[in-house]
Design a protein around this motif. Sequence first.
Motif, PDB file in Angstrom:
ATOM      1  N   SER A  34      15.339 -19.465 -13.404  1.00 27.93           N
ATOM      2  CA  SER A  34      15.472 -19.496 -14.871  1.00 27.93           C
ATOM      3  C   SER A  34      16.260 -20.724 -15.325  1.00 27.93           C
ATOM      4  O   SER A  34      15.976 -21.305 -16.375  1.00 27.93           O
ATOM      5  CB  SER A  34      16.117 -18.204 -15.391  1.00 27.93           C
ATOM      6  N   GLU A  56       2.195 -11.814  -8.870  1.00 31.05           N
ATOM      7  CA  GLU A  56       2.745 -10.815  -9.798  1.00 31.05           C
ATOM      8  C   GLU A  56       4.273 -10.780  -9.799  1.00 31.05           C
ATOM      9  O   GLU A  56       4.889 -10.378 -10.778  1.00 31.05           O
ATOM     10  CB  GLU A  56       2.201  -9.419  -9.444  1.00 31.05           C
ATOM     11  N   GLY A  59       5.413 -12.529 -12.647  1.00 35.34           N
ATOM     12  CA  GLY A  59       4.709 -12.182 -13.885  1.00 35.34           C
ATOM     13  C   GLY A  59       5.605 -12.178 -15.111  1.00 35.34           C
ATOM     14  O   GLY A  59       5.161 -12.510 -16.215  1.00 35.34           O
ATOM     15  N   HIS A  60       6.889 -11.804 -14.919  1.00 31.59           N
ATOM     16  CA  HIS A  60       7.815 -11.715 -16.055  1.00 31.59           C
ATOM     17  C   HIS A  60       8.095 -13.077 -16.680  1.00 31.59           C
ATOM     18  O   HIS A  60       8.597 -13.159 -17.797  1.00 31.59           O
ATOM     19  CB  HIS A  60       9.135 -11.088 -15.600  1.00 31.59           C
ATOM     20  N   LEU A  61       7.756 -14.169 -15.979  1.00 29.24           N
ATOM     21  CA  LEU A  61       8.051 -15.508 -16.495  1.00 29.24           C
ATOM     22  C   LEU A  61       6.996 -15.997 -17.491  1.00 29.24           C
ATOM     23  O   LEU A  61       7.250 -16.913 -18.262  1.00 29.24           O
ATOM     24  CB  LEU A  61       8.147 -16.512 -15.338  1.00 29.24           C
ATOM     25  N   GLY A  62       5.800 -15.414 -17.420  1.00 27.75           N
ATOM     26  CA  GLY A  62       4.733 -15.827 -18.328  1.00 27.75           C
ATOM     27  C   GLY A  62       4.197 -17.226 -18.068  1.00 27.75           C
ATOM     28  O   GLY A  62       3.696 -17.878 -18.984  1.00 27.75           O
ATOM     29  N   LEU A  63       4.317 -17.690 -16.824  1.00 24.07           N
ATOM     30  CA  LEU A  63       3.840 -19.031 -16.472  1.00 24.07           C
ATOM     31  C   LEU A  63       2.617 -18.934 -15.570  1.00 24.07           C
ATOM     32  O   LEU A  63       2.506 -17.990 -14.775  1.00 24.07           O
ATOM     33  CB  LEU A  63       4.924 -19.812 -15.710  1.00 24.07           C
ATOM     34  N   PRO A  64       1.699 -19.930 -15.628  1.00 24.59           N
ATOM     35  CA  PRO A  64       0.634 -19.988 -14.611  1.00 24.59           C
ATOM     36  C   PRO A  64       1.277 -20.149 -13.232  1.00 24.59           C
ATOM     37  O   PRO A  64       2.241 -20.909 -13.080  1.00 24.59           O
ATOM     38  CB  PRO A  64      -0.164 -21.241 -14.982  1.00 24.59           C
TER      39      PRO A  64
END
Length: 202
Positions: A34, A56, A59-64
């Motif tokens: 982060s 996955e 996944g919480h990062l919202g990045l490709p």
Amino acid sequence: MKQPLGVILAGGQATRMGGGDKGLLPLGPGTLLSHVIDRLAPQVAGLALNANGDPERFGHLGLPVLRDSVEGFVGPLAGVLAGLDWAAGQGADTIVTAAADTPFFPADLVPRLLLAGEEMSEPLVLAATPGDKRGHLRHPTFGLWPVALREDLRAALAEGLRKVVLWTDRHGGREAVFPVTTFDPFFNVNTPEDLARAETLL
């Protein structure tokens, strides 16, 4: 030149930390990753993460999440290639890479890399810090890379090339030299002791 896309290299195996994802280790109120995202995101036009295994878990990062296209953990150049392939699909000319375990890299990383690459038809620049008599210390996971050279890099990896500087030197790569003040801004977390030091620096 268009603003580069950013790619965070998190494809290593973190053997000295007992395996797993170094970037997800806690640091202060966040994680190593982060802190890297917070530093790189304002400097680039878009951001992706290079990592292997199940995407996955990020996944919480919202990045490709971009996996290596070359099998077998062959090092950072495979992550660079994955980033260049992604950037080509986005219509970008360049990417800037940063390592997921280096939370204090310079907040002006991208502008200084771009400045060093000015007037290069295929801008290829590695970050460096002042070294010893032999020259500057290059940081091969922090660089500006041209999408135009991705097929050349793919071929070099297929031939067995693994060392970043061998490939960048082949293409006349330059250096952007960053000052070291109270500590090296490219200090990276490899061991539990390094993580404790990062907490102190934070």
